[in-house]
Design an enzyme around this catalytic site. Structure first.
Site, PDB file in Angstrom:
ATOM      1  N   PHE A  33       0.568  -0.907   0.423  1.00 54.27           N
ATOM      2  CA  PHE A  33      -0.374  -0.039  -0.160  1.00 54.27           C
ATOM      3  C   PHE A  33       0.775   1.546  -0.158  1.00 54.27           C
ATOM      4  CE2 PHE A  33      -3.989  -1.662   1.788  1.00 54.27           C
ATOM      5  CZ  PHE A  33      -4.421  -1.978   0.804  1.00 54.27           C
ATOM      6  N   ARG A  34       1.719   1.587   0.684  1.00 53.89           N
ATOM      7  CA  ARG A  34       2.466   2.397   1.266  1.00 53.89           C
ATOM      8  C   ARG A  34       3.497   2.989   0.586  1.00 53.89           C
ATOM      9  NH1 ARG A  34      -0.846   0.861   4.459  1.00 53.89           N
ATOM     10  NH2 ARG A  34      -2.411   1.267   5.434  1.00 53.89           N
ATOM     11  N   GLN A  99      -2.490  -9.029   8.259  1.00 54.81           N
ATOM     12  CA  GLN A  99      -3.812  -8.355   7.300  1.00 54.81           C
ATOM     13  C   GLN A  99      -3.512  -8.074   6.013  1.00 54.81           C
ATOM     14  OE1 GLN A  99      -1.477  -4.308   9.148  1.00 54.81           O
ATOM     15  NE2 GLN A  99       0.381  -5.264   9.310  1.00 54.81           N
ATOM     16  N   HIS A 117      -8.013  -8.176   8.838  1.00 58.85           N
ATOM     17  CA  HIS A 117      -8.299  -7.382   7.965  1.00 58.85           C
ATOM     18  C   HIS A 117      -9.841  -7.933   7.333  1.00 58.85           C
ATOM     19  CE1 HIS A 117      -5.237  -4.004   8.761  1.00 58.85           C
ATOM     20  NE2 HIS A 117      -6.331  -4.093   9.260  1.00 58.85           N
ATOM     21  N   CYS A 125     -23.394  -9.446   3.023  1.00 63.31           N
ATOM     22  CA  CYS A 125     -24.196  -8.653   2.483  1.00 63.31           C
ATOM     23  C   CYS A 125     -24.487  -7.877   3.864  1.00 63.31           C
ATOM     24  CB  CYS A 125     -25.853  -9.409   2.734  1.00 63.31           C
ATOM     25  SG  CYS A 125     -27.360  -9.146   2.593  1.00 63.31           S
ATOM     26  N   CYS A 128     -28.844  -9.193   5.590  1.00 61.65           N
ATOM     27  CA  CYS A 128     -29.467  -9.969   6.159  1.00 61.65           C
ATOM     28  C   CYS A 128     -28.166 -10.932   6.492  1.00 61.65           C
ATOM     29  CB  CYS A 128     -30.149 -10.961   5.688  1.00 61.65           C
ATOM     30  SG  CYS A 128     -29.102 -11.894   4.572  1.00 61.65           S
ATOM     31  N   CYS A 149     -26.884  -9.744  -3.071  1.00 66.94           N
ATOM     32  CA  CYS A 149     -27.380 -11.290  -2.108  1.00 66.94           C
ATOM     33  C   CYS A 149     -28.236 -11.999  -2.320  1.00 66.94           C
ATOM     34  CB  CYS A 149     -27.766 -10.588  -0.403  1.00 66.94           C
ATOM     35  SG  CYS A 149     -28.315 -11.291   0.729  1.00 66.94           S
ATOM     36  N   CYS A 152     -31.955 -11.589   0.176  1.00 65.14           N
ATOM     37  CA  CYS A 152     -32.266 -10.521   0.145  1.00 65.14           C
ATOM     38  C   CYS A 152     -32.254  -9.368  -0.485  1.00 65.14           C
ATOM     39  CB  CYS A 152     -32.506  -9.843   1.307  1.00 65.14           C
ATOM     40  SG  CYS A 152     -31.042  -8.747   1.878  1.00 65.14           S
ATOM     41  N   SER A 190       5.465  -5.205   6.965  1.00 66.80           N
ATOM     42  CA  SER A 190       4.408  -4.199   7.638  1.00 66.80           C
ATOM     43  C   SER A 190       5.319  -3.048   7.887  1.00 66.80           C
ATOM     44  CB  SER A 190       3.939  -4.996   8.702  1.00 66.80           C
ATOM     45  OG  SER A 190       3.418  -3.542   9.474  1.00 66.80           O
TER      46      SER A 190
END
Ligand code: NAD
Length: 246
Positions: A33-34, A99, A117, A125, A128, A149, A152, A190
């Protein structure tokens, strides 16, 4: 030299729990990510990976995750994932707290993996609470911009923790318990900038870090190895197997 010192720490300070971040998977072709080449250098996380963005525009969030899920499912575990699984099989690592959402630890053979994570294993969903497995989600994504879903009809949310969401309580509780009972938390790949996970090493009686580049906790680590995760952990295994560590 540092691999030998790390092998010694792992042997001496049992139980050992591994904590991984995006850096353990970059050698599998998944950007972190960084760092300068990381994902957030290209896109704004709050536009594509936050719960607010999801509520405002789920299609946009899913267009980001559709590509990401394909990339992650095509990736293969690398030497670092495999070394961590070998350490667990040989009884020197109790569990992996990760993570990462990419499932690569499990695919490498690690048995006790705590995903703090979430993961791409399923989508949820919010109406529900139905959990839809990844293959069904991908099949839906072939036909529509946003999966829904089957129970629902609500829009599904990727099964990963988005910015602005709480971490799964049971996984965080287990991770904290593992860290507190560990004599060594071994952090791999990390930057230790994302809380509360970044605080886990501080819960243990000691921690070591394998990370290319600085982390927020380098000063407090028993040992810091500033090198690639794959080469370092393979060298650690060699030291342990050759009996260089008593
Ligand atoms: P981060 O990007 O903040 O830090 C990764 C660190 O790993 C950096 O310091 C980088 O220099 C280092 N690194 C990169 N390649 C390395 C290598 N081969 N060997 C050793 N170190 C290497 O990532 P983070 O600390 O995991 O941040 C947490 C967030 O990243 C979480 O939200 C996690 O869900 C997410 N994430 C997951 C994935 C994945 O599932 N593979 C990918 C990107 C981000």
């Amino acid at each position: 030299m540092s691999a030998a010192a790390l092998a010694e720490l792992i042997r001496e300070r049992q139980p050992c729990v591994v904590l991984t971040g995006a850096g353990v998977s970059t050698e599998s072709g998944i950007p972190d990510f960084r760092s300068d080449t990381g994902i957030w250098a290209e896109v704004d996380p709050f536009e594509v990976a936050s719960i607010h963005a999801f509520r405002r525009d789920p299609d946009r969030v899913w267009s980001f995750y559709r590509e990401r899920i394909h990339l992650l499912l095509e990736a293969q575990p690398n030497a670092a994932h495999e070394a961590i699984a070998t350490l667990e099989r040989s009884g020197l690592v109790q569990a992996v707290v990760t993570q990462n959402i990419d499932l690569l630890h499990s695919r490498a053979g690690s048995r006790d993996v705590v995903e703090v994570h979430g993961s791409i294993r399923s989508a949820q969903c919010l109406g529900c609470l139905w959990s839809e497995p990844a293959d069904a989600v991908l099949a839906q994504l072939e036909a529509a911009a946003t999966p829904s879903c089957p129970q629902c009809g609500e829009v599904l949310k990727p099964g990963v923790v988005l910015f602005g969401e709480l971490l799964p309580a049971a996984a965080m509780e287990r991770a904290t318990h593992l860290a507190r009972s560990a004599r060594l938390v071994l952090v791999v790949g990390s930057s230790l900038e994302v809380w509360p996970v970044a605080g886990l090493p501080l819960e243990a009686r000691g921690f070591a870090i394998v990370n290319r580049g600085p982390t927020a906790l380098d000063e407090q680590a028993l040992l810091k190895v500033d090198a690639g995760a794959g080469e370092t952990l393979r060298a650690v295994l060699d030291c342990l197997e050759e009996g260089l560590v008593s």
